[in-house]
Design a protein around this motif. Sequence first.
Motif, PDB file in Angstrom:
ATOM      1  N   SER A 276       0.819  -1.217   0.000  1.00  0.00           N
ATOM      2  CA  SER A 276       0.000   0.000   0.000  1.00  0.00           C
ATOM      3  C   SER A 276       0.849   1.262   0.000  1.00  0.00           C
ATOM      4  O   SER A 276       0.325   2.356   0.203  1.00  0.00           O
ATOM      5  N   ASP A 277       2.144   1.110  -0.234  1.00  0.00           N
ATOM      6  CA  ASP A 277       3.034   2.269  -0.278  1.00  0.00           C
ATOM      7  C   ASP A 277       2.659   3.175  -1.454  1.00  0.00           C
ATOM      8  O   ASP A 277       2.482   2.695  -2.588  1.00  0.00           O
ATOM      9  N   PRO A 278       2.493   4.477  -1.251  1.00  0.00           N
ATOM     10  CA  PRO A 278       2.061   5.376  -2.334  1.00  0.00           C
ATOM     11  C   PRO A 278       2.976   5.361  -3.547  1.00  0.00           C
ATOM     12  O   PRO A 278       2.496   5.394  -4.689  1.00  0.00           O
ATOM     13  N   LEU A 279       4.288   5.324  -3.325  1.00  0.00           N
ATOM     14  CA  LEU A 279       5.219   5.322  -4.457  1.00  0.00           C
ATOM     15  C   LEU A 279       5.041   4.058  -5.293  1.00  0.00           C
ATOM     16  O   LEU A 279       5.030   4.113  -6.532  1.00  0.00           O
ATOM     17  N   TYR A 280       4.891   2.917  -4.616  1.00  0.00           N
ATOM     18  CA  TYR A 280       4.688   1.649  -5.317  1.00  0.00           C
ATOM     19  C   TYR A 280       3.400   1.690  -6.144  1.00  0.00           C
ATOM     20  O   TYR A 280       3.389   1.339  -7.332  1.00  0.00           O
ATOM     21  N   LEU A 281       2.308   2.130  -5.526  1.00  0.00           N
ATOM     22  CA  LEU A 281       1.022   2.172  -6.225  1.00  0.00           C
ATOM     23  C   LEU A 281       1.049   3.140  -7.399  1.00  0.00           C
ATOM     24  O   LEU A 281       0.548   2.833  -8.486  1.00  0.00           O
ATOM     25  N   ASP A 282       1.625   4.326  -7.191  1.00  0.00           N
ATOM     26  CA  ASP A 282       1.682   5.319  -8.270  1.00  0.00           C
ATOM     27  C   ASP A 282       2.482   4.797  -9.463  1.00  0.00           C
ATOM     28  O   ASP A 282       2.063   4.939 -10.620  1.00  0.00           O
ATOM     29  N   LEU A 283       3.630   4.204  -9.178  1.00  0.00           N
ATOM     30  CA  LEU A 283       4.485   3.731 -10.264  1.00  0.00           C
ATOM     31  C   LEU A 283       3.824   2.597 -11.039  1.00  0.00           C
ATOM     32  O   LEU A 283       3.854   2.566 -12.279  1.00  0.00           O
ATOM     33  N   ILE A 284       3.197   1.663 -10.320  1.00  0.00           N
ATOM     34  CA  ILE A 284       2.536   0.542 -10.982  1.00  0.00           C
ATOM     35  C   ILE A 284       1.376   1.031 -11.847  1.00  0.00           C
ATOM     36  O   ILE A 284       1.210   0.608 -13.001  1.00  0.00           O
ATOM     37  N   VAL A 285       0.562   1.951 -11.309  1.00  0.00           N
ATOM     38  CA  VAL A 285      -0.594   2.452 -12.053  1.00  0.00           C
ATOM     39  C   VAL A 285      -0.154   3.234 -13.289  1.00  0.00           C
ATOM     40  O   VAL A 285      -0.709   3.066 -14.385  1.00  0.00           O
ATOM     41  N   VAL A 286       0.850   4.088 -13.131  1.00  0.00           N
ATOM     42  CA  VAL A 286       1.322   4.890 -14.266  1.00  0.00           C
ATOM     43  C   VAL A 286       1.872   3.990 -15.377  1.00  0.00           C
ATOM     44  O   VAL A 286       1.568   4.175 -16.561  1.00  0.00           O
ATOM     45  N   LEU A 287       2.680   2.996 -14.997  1.00  0.00           N
ATOM     46  CA  LEU A 287       3.239   2.085 -16.001  1.00  0.00           C
ATOM     47  C   LEU A 287       2.145   1.264 -16.677  1.00  0.00           C
ATOM     48  O   LEU A 287       2.172   1.061 -17.896  1.00  0.00           O
ATOM     49  N   ALA A 288       1.191   0.782 -15.892  1.00  0.00           N
ATOM     50  CA  ALA A 288       0.114  -0.033 -16.464  1.00  0.00           C
ATOM     51  C   ALA A 288      -0.730   0.785 -17.446  1.00  0.00           C
ATOM     52  O   ALA A 288      -1.036   0.324 -18.553  1.00  0.00           O
ATOM     53  N   LEU A 289      -1.097   1.996 -17.048  1.00  0.00           N
ATOM     54  CA  LEU A 289      -1.885   2.858 -17.943  1.00  0.00           C
ATOM     55  C   LEU A 289      -1.092   3.225 -19.188  1.00  0.00           C
ATOM     56  O   LEU A 289      -1.625   3.229 -20.308  1.00  0.00           O
ATOM     57  N   GLY A 290       0.178   3.534 -18.995  1.00  0.00           N
ATOM     58  CA  GLY A 290       1.013   3.895 -20.144  1.00  0.00           C
ATOM     59  C   GLY A 290       1.163   2.749 -21.122  1.00  0.00           C
ATOM     60  O   GLY A 290       1.039   2.933 -22.343  1.00  0.00           O
ATOM     61  N   ALA A 291       1.432   1.549 -20.598  1.00  0.00           N
ATOM     62  CA  ALA A 291       1.615   0.391 -21.477  1.00  0.00           C
ATOM     63  C   ALA A 291       0.318   0.036 -22.196  1.00  0.00           C
ATOM     64  O   ALA A 291       0.321  -0.255 -23.400  1.00  0.00           O
ATOM     65  N   ALA A 292      -0.794   0.033 -21.461  1.00  0.00           N
ATOM     66  CA  ALA A 292      -2.077  -0.315 -22.066  1.00  0.00           C
ATOM     67  C   ALA A 292      -2.467   0.701 -23.148  1.00  0.00           C
ATOM     68  O   ALA A 292      -2.932   0.337 -24.235  1.00  0.00           O
ATOM     69  N   THR A 293      -2.270   1.987 -22.857  1.00  0.00           N
ATOM     70  CA  THR A 293      -2.611   3.028 -23.829  1.00  0.00           C
ATOM     71  C   THR A 293      -1.744   2.928 -25.073  1.00  0.00           C
ATOM     72  O   THR A 293      -2.242   2.997 -26.208  1.00  0.00           O
ATOM     73  N   ALA A 294      -0.437   2.758 -24.876  1.00  0.00           N
ATOM     74  CA  ALA A 294       0.475   2.669 -26.018  1.00  0.00           C
ATOM     75  C   ALA A 294       0.154   1.460 -26.890  1.00  0.00           C
ATOM     76  O   ALA A 294       0.136   1.554 -28.125  1.00  0.00           O
ATOM     77  N   LEU A 295      -0.101   0.316 -26.261  1.00  0.00           N
ATOM     78  CA  LEU A 295      -0.390  -0.894 -27.036  1.00  0.00           C
ATOM     79  C   LEU A 295      -1.730  -0.777 -27.755  1.00  0.00           C
ATOM     80  O   LEU A 295      -1.861  -1.189 -28.917  1.00  0.00           O
TER      81      LEU A 295
END
Length: 436
Positions: A276-295
């Motif tokens: 539940s660490d904010p940095l962990y959650l932010d990084l995972i969400v940003v990468l997931a959204l970025g990868a999904a959008t790009a693909l």
Amino acid sequence: ALAQMARAPRQSLRMTLLLALATAFAIFTLVFTASQQQRIVDVSSYQGGADFSGPTANQYYVQAQLGSVTQQYRSIPGVLSATMGYAGISKGSASGLSSFQVEVRAVDTSNFASTAIWTSQDSTQSLSSLMQQLIAARNNAIKHSVIPAIVDAATWNQLDLSQGKPFTLDFSDGTVAFIAIAEVQHIPTISDNAGYGSSTATVASGGILTDYLTYATVYQNDFLTTSGTQIPPNYVWLRTKSDAQSLASVRHALSTGALQLSTVYDRRASDQALRSDPLYLDLIVVLALGAATALLLALLGNLIASWLSARSRLTSFAVLRALGTPPRQVASTLGWEQGIVYGTALLLGIIFGFLLSTLIVPVLVFTSVGTNQANSAISSGAFFIAQSVPPIQLVFPATVVIALAVLIAICVVALGMMIRTVSRPSVSQTLRLNED
């Protein structure tokens, strides 16, 4: 098909690179997410060494109470196994390395293997076999006042040890003799990173694991007459059930009463805090959204470009059919064109994705400090070491294969639709023969 692609190479290259880079980024995101999740599990297990652990609040136990106090901890509702021992630190090595401090873990070898959490990263030998080695050497060690020790790699290399080689460590009461019987990569709960330390945050350079009865007896025989010092059991490791009622019972017992620990390391609470660490959650969400959008955009762009290309070339395909080219051969030409584009893009995407993951993920994976009692006062040195101890594992999850399979299926369906578009129109309607 190659001749047709050579006439307009830029579009094919754009489509190939666009899909390849989007695929690589998606693979990288999946590998990073899995590796970061595995890192949380590894760190939570390593820093505590068991489900629950910590130093006892009652520092006045004596060696003779080891069995009875262990039984009291084992009788806590929800506890499956309990082990007591001693945790201390040497003042330095008597081998000319005064600044090389070594943490000592002296454990009850009769039940430590059933309580502690050790992984293949910590030792290639099983923990039970290591404990049997310490038990087998106990009588001879007490007789000759030389303590058998399982030594981590940092200490082993720094002291230039080999199996069966004696070494000494300095303590407040004097020098104690040890003998190295086995080398392990790491000893859980010990941040073994040789050579790191600062004036504001000293971190032990390595660690050793010994049998508590052997260590306490030899230490007492060496210094009891001169200093009266004994080695009290001052550290507890517990393996517990995972249901909520059992965890509540154990946490209550370890925070209050006679069995209270001065600092409680709770593996499950630490795992939850890190997730539940904010940095962990932010990084995972940003990468997931970025990868999904790009693909998604890459797929959509490639499909639209391919469809428009096929539509704009209907007349050419109709002319080929009018000249005697079978519909199957016309469809095969378009299939080879798009198949080369999609195949090359997916191959390059897989290669770039795995290369990017191998090079970047180990650097990008991080270890946060959970908001729990055990980490409330972590030093900067310990935080620095926690980024690499235990070693970071690169995890390629099954979701990578699933994602690639879905991507290939989408490409196959899109290719089939385009082939149908080319093959379906009649020659007369496409060439408008009824109007000429």
